[in-house]
Scaffold this motif. Structure first.
Motif, PDB file in Angstrom:
ATOM      1  N   ALA A  82       0.802  -1.218   0.000  1.00  0.00           N
ATOM      2  CA  ALA A  82       0.000   0.000   0.000  1.00  0.00           C
ATOM      3  C   ALA A  82       0.838   1.272   0.000  1.00  0.00           C
ATOM      4  O   ALA A  82       0.343   2.333  -0.378  1.00  0.00           O
ATOM      5  N   GLN A  83       2.111   1.206   0.386  1.00  0.00           N
ATOM      6  CA  GLN A  83       2.898   2.412   0.599  1.00  0.00           C
ATOM      7  C   GLN A  83       3.779   2.807  -0.582  1.00  0.00           C
ATOM      8  O   GLN A  83       4.538   3.753  -0.485  1.00  0.00           O
ATOM      9  N   TRP A  84       3.728   2.122  -1.696  1.00  0.00           N
ATOM     10  CA  TRP A  84       4.635   2.428  -2.801  1.00  0.00           C
ATOM     11  C   TRP A  84       4.313   3.806  -3.400  1.00  0.00           C
ATOM     12  O   TRP A  84       3.165   4.245  -3.418  1.00  0.00           O
ATOM     13  N   ASN A  85       5.324   4.467  -3.918  1.00  0.00           N
ATOM     14  CA  ASN A  85       5.152   5.741  -4.623  1.00  0.00           C
ATOM     15  C   ASN A  85       5.788   5.727  -6.011  1.00  0.00           C
ATOM     16  O   ASN A  85       5.282   6.368  -6.928  1.00  0.00           O
ATOM     17  N   HIS A  86       6.927   5.023  -6.169  1.00  0.00           N
ATOM     18  CA  HIS A  86       7.608   4.927  -7.457  1.00  0.00           C
ATOM     19  C   HIS A  86       8.072   3.493  -7.672  1.00  0.00           C
ATOM     20  O   HIS A  86       8.374   2.776  -6.720  1.00  0.00           O
ATOM     21  N   LEU A  87       8.127   3.092  -8.926  1.00  0.00           N
ATOM     22  CA  LEU A  87       8.690   1.787  -9.282  1.00  0.00           C
ATOM     23  C   LEU A  87       9.364   1.897 -10.644  1.00  0.00           C
ATOM     24  O   LEU A  87       8.772   2.400 -11.607  1.00  0.00           O
ATOM     25  N   ALA A  88      10.617   1.444 -10.709  1.00  0.00           N
ATOM     26  CA  ALA A  88      11.319   1.277 -11.978  1.00  0.00           C
ATOM     27  C   ALA A  88      11.711  -0.194 -12.073  1.00  0.00           C
ATOM     28  O   ALA A  88      12.369  -0.720 -11.162  1.00  0.00           O
ATOM     29  N   ALA A  89      11.302  -0.870 -13.127  1.00  0.00           N
ATOM     30  CA  ALA A  89      11.529  -2.314 -13.223  1.00  0.00           C
ATOM     31  C   ALA A  89      11.874  -2.709 -14.652  1.00  0.00           C
ATOM     32  O   ALA A  89      11.460  -2.046 -15.611  1.00  0.00           O
ATOM     33  N   ARG A  90      12.646  -3.797 -14.773  1.00  0.00           N
ATOM     34  CA  ARG A  90      12.998  -4.360 -16.075  1.00  0.00           C
ATOM     35  C   ARG A  90      12.571  -5.818 -16.112  1.00  0.00           C
ATOM     36  O   ARG A  90      12.685  -6.547 -15.110  1.00  0.00           O
ATOM     37  N   TYR A  91      12.110  -6.237 -17.293  1.00  0.00           N
ATOM     38  CA  TYR A  91      11.607  -7.591 -17.479  1.00  0.00           C
ATOM     39  C   TYR A  91      12.160  -8.201 -18.761  1.00  0.00           C
ATOM     40  O   TYR A  91      12.406  -7.485 -19.741  1.00  0.00           O
ATOM     41  N   ASP A  92      12.332  -9.506 -18.763  1.00  0.00           N
ATOM     42  CA  ASP A  92      12.372 -10.252 -20.009  1.00  0.00           C
ATOM     43  C   ASP A  92      10.931 -10.564 -20.372  1.00  0.00           C
ATOM     44  O   ASP A  92      10.096 -10.826 -19.486  1.00  0.00           O
ATOM     45  N   VAL A  93      10.617 -10.520 -21.669  1.00  0.00           N
ATOM     46  CA  VAL A  93       9.242 -10.774 -22.072  1.00  0.00           C
ATOM     47  C   VAL A  93       9.218 -11.714 -23.266  1.00  0.00           C
ATOM     48  O   VAL A  93      10.039 -11.597 -24.186  1.00  0.00           O
TER      49      VAL A  93
END
Length: 266
Positions: A49-60
């Protein structure tokens, strides 16, 4: 237009058919301490519930019924504000799409076909045949429910299932919650009156990344009247510190399709 639909499917979210166990589950409760009532509406818990930012990388990995494709996918998100994405294809070794989606506007570049789309975010639902906006797209990558509340449909040891209507549409969302972690195992957007269009989302392999429980595998299946697209995201990296920039610019020479203000694409 087909290339644009494919681009949107790469970005969204956006995750596999609800298991037969959901369909066959019985609405009984073995835990005597459980006090929720089948058929009543409840808030769906949020694990992070407390997140404000997310930067993520994925294989797809992408399967659209022809030759499967593998590539890389990156996101940058600011809560309730913006989702930036970039997609590249391994076989081509180049970036093929990027975009920024806000509450009101979706700006998307199809780099492969040199097209730029500037459209209302609400129009994404029309393009992909499934009701998805900024809130749902952000929830997809966090392993959250796509909606805040739902009618309790059944309970079985360790799990609850909720059904939530989507506005005035014929579509509803079925959400399967894992009680122990408050994470979402599966979501299904579907309509009994339009069985040829659906979006299913499955989350697996939840792991703590900087004290936030994220799905390390996200599986998406999008279906419309003519096509089926299946996407498998595997999490590589994730960070939660503030994001300084969301780079986006459109080079000269792109065909522009702008439907803001009700204008028709040319």
């Amino acid at each position: 237009m087909q290339s644009f639909i494919s681009t949107i499917k790469i970005s969204t979210l956006s995750i596999f058919l609800v298991s037969a166990a959901i369909t066959n589950a019985q609405a009984n409760v073995n835990d005597s301490s459980y006090n929720k009532i089948i058929g009543q509406t409840y808030s769906i818990p949020v694990a992070n519930a407390q997140w404000n930012h997310l930067a993520a990388r994925y294989d797809v990995n992408i399967d659209m019924g022809k030759m499967p494709l593998a590539g890389a996918f990156s996101i940058r998100m600011k809560r309730d504000s913006i989702l930036w994405f970039s997609a590249s294809a391994a076989v081509l070794g180049i970036q093929i799409a990027k975009g920024i989606i806000t509450q009101d506007t979706a700006k998307i570049q199809d780099l492969y076909n040199k097209k730029y789309y500037c459209i209302p975010t609400s129009q994404l639902s029309d393009m992909i045949g499934t009701p998805l906006g900024l809130k749902q797209l952000q929830a997809l990558f966090l392993g959250h429910a796509l909606v805040d509340t739902g009618t309790l449909k059944f309970v079985k040891p360790g799990y609850e299932s909720f059904e939530s209507p989507i506005g005035e549409s014929a579509f509803s969302i079925l959400t399967v919650l894992m009680n122990s972690t408050k994470t979402i195992e599966k979501s299904l957007i579907a309509s009994p009156t339009n069985p040829n269009t659906s979006c299913s989302i499955g989350n697996a392999g939840f792991e703590k990344r900087e004290n936030t429980n994220l799905p390390t595998r996200i599986q998406v299946k999008l279906k419309d009247e003519e096509n089926t697209a299946q996407l498998d995201f595997s999490l590589k990296t994730a960070r939660f510190d503030a994001i300084p920039s969301y780079p986006f610019s459109v080079p000269a020479g792109y065909e522009t399709i702008n439907t803001l203000g009700g204008n028709k694409p040319k």
